[in-house]
Design an enzyme around this catalytic site. Structure first.
Site, short mmCIF file in Angstrom:
data_model
loop_
_atom_site.label_atom_id
_atom_site.label_comp_id
_atom_site.label_asym_id
_atom_site.label_seq_id
_atom_site.Cartn_x
_atom_site.Cartn_y
_atom_site.Cartn_z
N GLU A 1 -112.55 55.71 16.68
CA GLU A 1 -112.11 57.22 16.99
C GLU A 1 -113.18 57.64 17.77
O GLU A 1 -114.53 57.58 17.52
CB GLU A 1 -112.34 58.09 15.70
N GLY B 1 -107.80 63.17 13.50
CA GLY B 1 -107.56 63.75 14.94
C GLY B 1 -107.05 65.00 15.03
O GLY B 1 -107.63 65.92 14.30
N GLY C 1 -93.03 79.11 22.08
CA GLY C 1 -93.00 77.68 21.47
C GLY C 1 -93.39 77.81 20.02
O GLY C 1 -93.79 78.92 19.60
N VAL D 1 -96.29 84.40 33.89
CA VAL D 1 -97.43 85.05 34.33
C VAL D 1 -97.56 84.41 35.73
O VAL D 1 -97.51 83.00 35.89
CB VAL D 1 -98.59 84.38 33.39
N ALA E 1 -100.16 78.57 25.53
CA ALA E 1 -99.65 77.45 24.57
C ALA E 1 -98.17 77.31 25.22
O ALA E 1 -97.02 77.35 24.92
CB ALA E 1 -99.10 78.21 23.38
N ASP F 1 -98.16 60.84 19.79
CA ASP F 1 -97.86 61.78 20.90
C ASP F 1 -98.10 60.82 22.16
O ASP F 1 -97.61 61.45 23.16
CB ASP F 1 -99.05 62.72 20.95
N HIS G 1 -80.77 76.81 -10.68
CA HIS G 1 -80.66 78.26 -10.33
C HIS G 1 -81.57 79.06 -11.14
O HIS G 1 -81.85 78.79 -12.42
CB HIS G 1 -79.24 78.87 -10.97
#
Length: 472
Positions: A35, A42, A183, A238, A269, A312, A444
């Site tokens: 790492e 991470g 997002g 933008v 973002a 990712d 319930h």
């Protein structure tokens, strides 16, 4: 030369990397976990999923306090101590980091802190604080994750222009905050800062926020955000940004007009990019696509037979739980447990207010693919439990194959949607039908009942809502 020999080296100690390392150790493999950061966990643990959810939980109390007045319970206006808020958030993260380190130690997973660089297909050089170390491995798993994208046009070198990483430090509550991107990251962090007191404007290029989710499920989030934010501008972009004194001057195109405005901070973002640079991939047979994501097969194996990649860094849904599952798939392929990756359902959750969650096939995906489906919905205005929360603004939705009546997808918007969606994952994975959900007795009063009644509505006999009678 300082050399370590191991069976498996995992590069990256995020939720995919450490899950893979621990799983491999459970199989009795000798594992080294590398790492580059001094902290384990991470992006998800340190500057993503965990801190954002901790902060959202903390500020949720502000909204509850303000809304309770209409129920006859009044509180004084809250005061926020940002240093205490940051310290509490950090304590949560430190407990989790410590837990990962303890689990690694108990599994005899060796941890090296430093940047990894492939020398060849079986050697990793690690630049540590103690100098270079070389790891000779049989198999490597790359799990280096992704980072927030920062387009050059927005990269002013000004700390007032933030990505999610800086925004989660909550250094201040800016009077005026512009969020570029509607997002899940933009909407979650916009919710955080709006609750703390910022005047938030969201700019989104598409015609609705939360792309990827069905429009009807995103609608309650947009409606509530418009109450708490200053403005949400869709079909806007933008076009120019520059520093002006202690503010950021922004030019926005919206509805045929160019708006020039000043903001105290800007949150960019607009997506994420893979952490694939400076890994030495050129010294292996690993290949990448045009966006830099590593190309893998159904077993997470790259073009280099000794190197796998997960999470990712391989693209697709950039979600921690997907990375963890792929870590297991890679390890099982290495040890010969499975030959191919079975398809699996990846749920998505957006921790806005209200929450949004979905899994399987969405209605919009079904339409795009030309799939014949039927949709069943149950409004939370008919849920006794939702009314006790004073949050009837939710909905449960099922996407159903009309011929087999199998559940193909589920979507939920409302209080605690993220805690409910796993029932949909199980239903789809197990091939359950709408009747299976309708016949399963749900307690319930709970929000889980909305799933049962949504399935009942498909057959035309939901107790708490009227729906068409399905022909036999």
């Amino acid at each position: 030369m300082n050399t370590i020999e191991t069976e498996i080296v995992v590069v990256g100690a995020g939720p995919g990397g450490y899950a893979a390392a621990f799983y491999a150790a459970d199989y009795g493999k000798k594992v080294v976990l590398v790492e580059k950061d001094s902290r384990l966990g991470g992006v998800c643990l340190n500057c993503g999923c965990i801190p954002s959810k901790a902060l959202l939980h903390a500020v949720h109390a502000i909204g509850l306090a303000r809304e309770s007045a209409r129920r006859g319970i009044m509180f004084a206006e809250p005061r926020v101590d940002l240093s205490m808020l940051r310290a509490w958030k950090e304590s949560v993260l430190e407990r989790l980091r410590h837990g990962i380190a303890q689990l690694a130690q108990r599994r005899q997973v060796e941890i090296l802190h430093g940047r990894g660089h492939f020398e060849d297909s079986n050697t990793l050089r690690v630049e540590t604080s103690e100098g270079q170390k070389f790891i000779k491995f049989k198999h490597a798993i790359i799990a280096t994750g992704s980072k927030a994208a920062m387009p050059k046009a927005f990269d002013l070198g000004n700390p007032r222009v933030m990505t999610s990483t800086e925004a989660l430090e909550v250094e201040e509550v800016p009077p005026r905050l512009l969020v570029i991107g509607g997002g899940y990251i933009g909407m979650e962090l916009g919710t955080l800062y709006a609750t703390l007191g910022s005047e938030v404007v969201v700019v989104e290029m598409l015609d609705h926020i939360l792309a990827g989710a069905d429009v009807d499920l995103a609608r309650p989030i947009a409606a509530r955000a418009r109450q708490n934010f200053k403005e949400i501008r869709v079909k806007a972009r933008v076009v120019e940004m520059a520093t002006k004194g202690r503010q950021i001057r922004v030019v926005i195109e919206h509805e045929g007009n160019k708006l020039e405005e000043l903001y105290d901070r800007v949150l960019v973002a607009v997506g994420r990019v893979p952490n694939a640079e400076d890994l030495g991939l050129e010294f292996t047979r690993v290949t990448q696509d045009e966006k830099g994501f590593i190309i893998v097969d159904e077993n997470q194996r790259t073009e280099d037979p000794s190197i796998y990649a997960i999470g990712d860094i391989v693209g697709g849904a950039l979600l921690a739980h997907k990375a963890s599952r792929e870590g297991r798939i890679a390890v099982e392929a290495i040890v010969g447990e499975h030959a191919t990756m079975p398809e699996f359902i990846i749920p998505a959750v957006v921790f806005t207010d209200p929450e949004l969650a979905w899994c399987g096939v969405t209605e919009s995906e079904a339409r795009e693919k030309g799939l014949k489906v039927e949709i069943s919905k149950f409004p939370w205005g008919a849920s006794g439990r939702a009314l006790t929360f004073d949050r009837p603004d939710g909905m449960t939705k099922l996407v159903i194959d009309p011929e087999t009546e199998r559940v193909l997808g589920m979507g939920i918007v409302g209080h605690g949607a993220g805690e409910l969606i796993a029932e949909g994952v199980v239903a789809i994975e197990m091939g359950a039908t709408a009747r299976d959900l309708a016949l399963a007795v749900h307690p319930h009063p709970t929000l889980s009942e909305t799933i049962m009644e949504c399935a009942e509505a498909f057959y035309g006999h939901a107790t708490h809502t009227l729906s068409r009678k399905k022909a036999d």
